[in-house]
Scaffold this active site. Structure first.
Site, mmCIF file in Angstrom:
data_model
loop_
_atom_site.group_PDB
_atom_site.id
_atom_site.type_symbol
_atom_site.label_atom_id
_atom_site.label_comp_id
_atom_site.label_asym_id
_atom_site.label_seq_id
_atom_site.Cartn_x
_atom_site.Cartn_y
_atom_site.Cartn_z
ATOM 1 N N ASN A 21 0.802 -1.232 0.000
ATOM 2 C CA ASN A 21 0.000 0.000 0.000
ATOM 3 C C ASN A 21 0.830 1.275 0.000
ATOM 4 O O ASN A 21 0.282 2.366 0.050
ATOM 5 C CB ASN A 21 -0.933 0.024 1.220
ATOM 6 C CG ASN A 21 -1.729 -1.252 1.409
ATOM 7 O OD1 ASN A 21 -1.988 -1.649 2.531
ATOM 8 N ND2 ASN A 21 -2.104 -1.923 0.325
ATOM 9 N N ARG A 66 -3.303 5.268 9.276
ATOM 10 C CA ARG A 66 -2.203 4.872 8.394
ATOM 11 C C ARG A 66 -1.458 6.061 7.793
ATOM 12 O O ARG A 66 -0.389 5.891 7.209
ATOM 13 C CB ARG A 66 -2.735 3.977 7.265
ATOM 14 C CG ARG A 66 -3.275 2.642 7.748
ATOM 15 C CD ARG A 66 -3.257 1.595 6.657
ATOM 16 N NE ARG A 66 -1.897 1.258 6.256
ATOM 17 C CZ ARG A 66 -1.618 0.379 5.288
ATOM 18 N NH1 ARG A 66 -2.592 -0.213 4.634
ATOM 19 N NH2 ARG A 66 -0.361 0.113 4.971
ATOM 20 N N ARG A 103 -11.030 2.557 -0.314
ATOM 21 C CA ARG A 103 -9.898 3.319 0.208
ATOM 22 C C ARG A 103 -9.351 4.313 -0.827
ATOM 23 O O ARG A 103 -8.829 5.355 -0.458
ATOM 24 C CB ARG A 103 -8.775 2.368 0.631
ATOM 25 C CG ARG A 103 -9.197 1.338 1.690
ATOM 26 C CD ARG A 103 -9.382 1.938 3.051
ATOM 27 N NE ARG A 103 -9.731 0.946 4.051
ATOM 28 C CZ ARG A 103 -8.862 0.187 4.715
ATOM 29 N NH1 ARG A 103 -7.567 0.318 4.474
ATOM 30 N NH2 ARG A 103 -9.265 -0.698 5.603
ATOM 31 N N HIS A 130 -9.490 -3.359 -0.759
ATOM 32 C CA HIS A 130 -8.455 -3.114 -1.764
ATOM 33 C C HIS A 130 -8.645 -4.090 -2.911
ATOM 34 O O HIS A 130 -9.079 -5.232 -2.706
ATOM 35 C CB HIS A 130 -7.047 -3.311 -1.181
ATOM 36 C CG HIS A 130 -6.559 -2.178 -0.342
ATOM 37 N ND1 HIS A 130 -5.665 -2.350 0.695
ATOM 38 C CD2 HIS A 130 -6.818 -0.845 -0.394
ATOM 39 C CE1 HIS A 130 -5.398 -1.182 1.248
ATOM 40 N NE2 HIS A 130 -6.080 -0.257 0.607
ATOM 41 N N ASP A 141 -6.442 -5.770 -4.509
ATOM 42 C CA ASP A 141 -5.633 -6.989 -4.434
ATOM 43 C C ASP A 141 -6.151 -8.005 -3.425
ATOM 44 O O ASP A 141 -5.585 -9.083 -3.275
ATOM 45 C CB ASP A 141 -4.158 -6.654 -4.164
ATOM 46 C CG ASP A 141 -3.898 -6.110 -2.764
ATOM 47 O OD1 ASP A 141 -4.862 -5.905 -1.996
ATOM 48 O OD2 ASP A 141 -2.721 -5.891 -2.431
ATOM 49 N N ALA A 199 -5.185 -8.262 11.026
ATOM 50 C CA ALA A 199 -5.089 -6.815 10.800
ATOM 51 C C ALA A 199 -5.621 -6.411 9.428
ATOM 52 O O ALA A 199 -5.574 -5.238 9.068
ATOM 53 C CB ALA A 199 -3.642 -6.355 10.952
ATOM 54 N N CYS A 238 -0.346 -8.356 0.393
ATOM 55 C CA CYS A 238 -0.300 -7.075 1.115
ATOM 56 C C CYS A 238 1.065 -6.823 1.745
ATOM 57 O O CYS A 238 1.444 -5.678 1.975
ATOM 58 C CB CYS A 238 -1.364 -7.060 2.216
ATOM 59 S SG CYS A 238 -3.068 -6.934 1.646
#
Length: 213
Positions: free
Chosen positions: A6, A25, A74, A103, A105, A201, A207
């Site tokens: 990310n 984040r 996101r 996301h 992916d 998480a 990821c």
């Protein structure tokens, strides 16, 4: 900082820094920016009002000059126009509609030889039509609810000619016997690499990686 996919979008030696949607984040951004600047990448930053979460939502199609962009959770669709100024690769947007798959992916994996592995319910009707237009039925591997929940699409694929009768290795957190057999028949060695603690998480194998070019 464990979910390095990310961090941003890498196009050769150009790095488009992510602009994270959630405040939790956002403190990661300066660390990613500094690392890539120190390693001789040209770093670009999006406007403050445009969210984009890197290769979590930007997936290159293998074997074709094409970038798929997930948006709606996101990453914002408005990131598309900005990214078009940073790469000559065509970009096709795909709207995500299931908050469990925030996301691209997590629900979409580009495979070799024009194949794709994906979870249709994660996408809007228009996005599914775009996928259908790009991949013929025989090239689309649809994962079931159980595999999707284990983030099987969040796989790491390594192409290789070092394994007899196989063209690549796919590292997954978990996988059903049925899907593993299907991938094996297509020439992949499936390697189960549990990442259950990271899964808590919200991420899995892909990821945790960021391919540098």
């Amino acid at each position: 900082l464990v979910f390095t996919a990310n961090a941003g979008l890498i196009v050769n030696k150009h790095f488009v820094l992510s602009r994270f949607c959630h405040t939790q984040r956002q403190p990661e951004e300066p660390f990613f920016k500094r690392w890539f600047a120190e390693h001789d990448y040209t770093v670009s930053e999006l406007p403050n009002d445009i969210y984009f979460e890197g290769h979590g939502d930007a997936v290159f199609q293998r074997g074709k000059k094409l970038l798929w962009l997930g948006y709606g959770m996101r990453t914002q669709l408005s990131a598309l126009d900005y990214l078009k100024t940073k790469t000559t690769t065509p970009i096709k947007p795909l709207e995500l509609v299931d908050e469990r798959f925030y996301h691209l992916d997590t629900c979409f994996c580009s495979l070799l030889d024009g194949y794709i592995m994906y979870y249709p319910p994660a996408f809007s009707d228009d996005a599914q039509q775009s996928i259908h237009a790009a991949f013929p039925t025989e090239k689309r591997i649809i994962v079931n609810d159980e595999d999707a929940a284990h983030f099987v699409c969040n796989a790491v694929l390594v192409a290789t000619d070092k394994i007899p009768s196989k063209k690549g290795v796919i590292f997954v957190n978990a996988i059903s016997d049925e899907l593993q057999t299907q991938l094996d028949s297509l020439g992949y060695k499936v390697q189960i690499q549990p990442v259950s603690e990271f899964r808590k998480a919200g991420g899995a194998n892909q990821c945790l990686t960021l391919k540098l070019t």
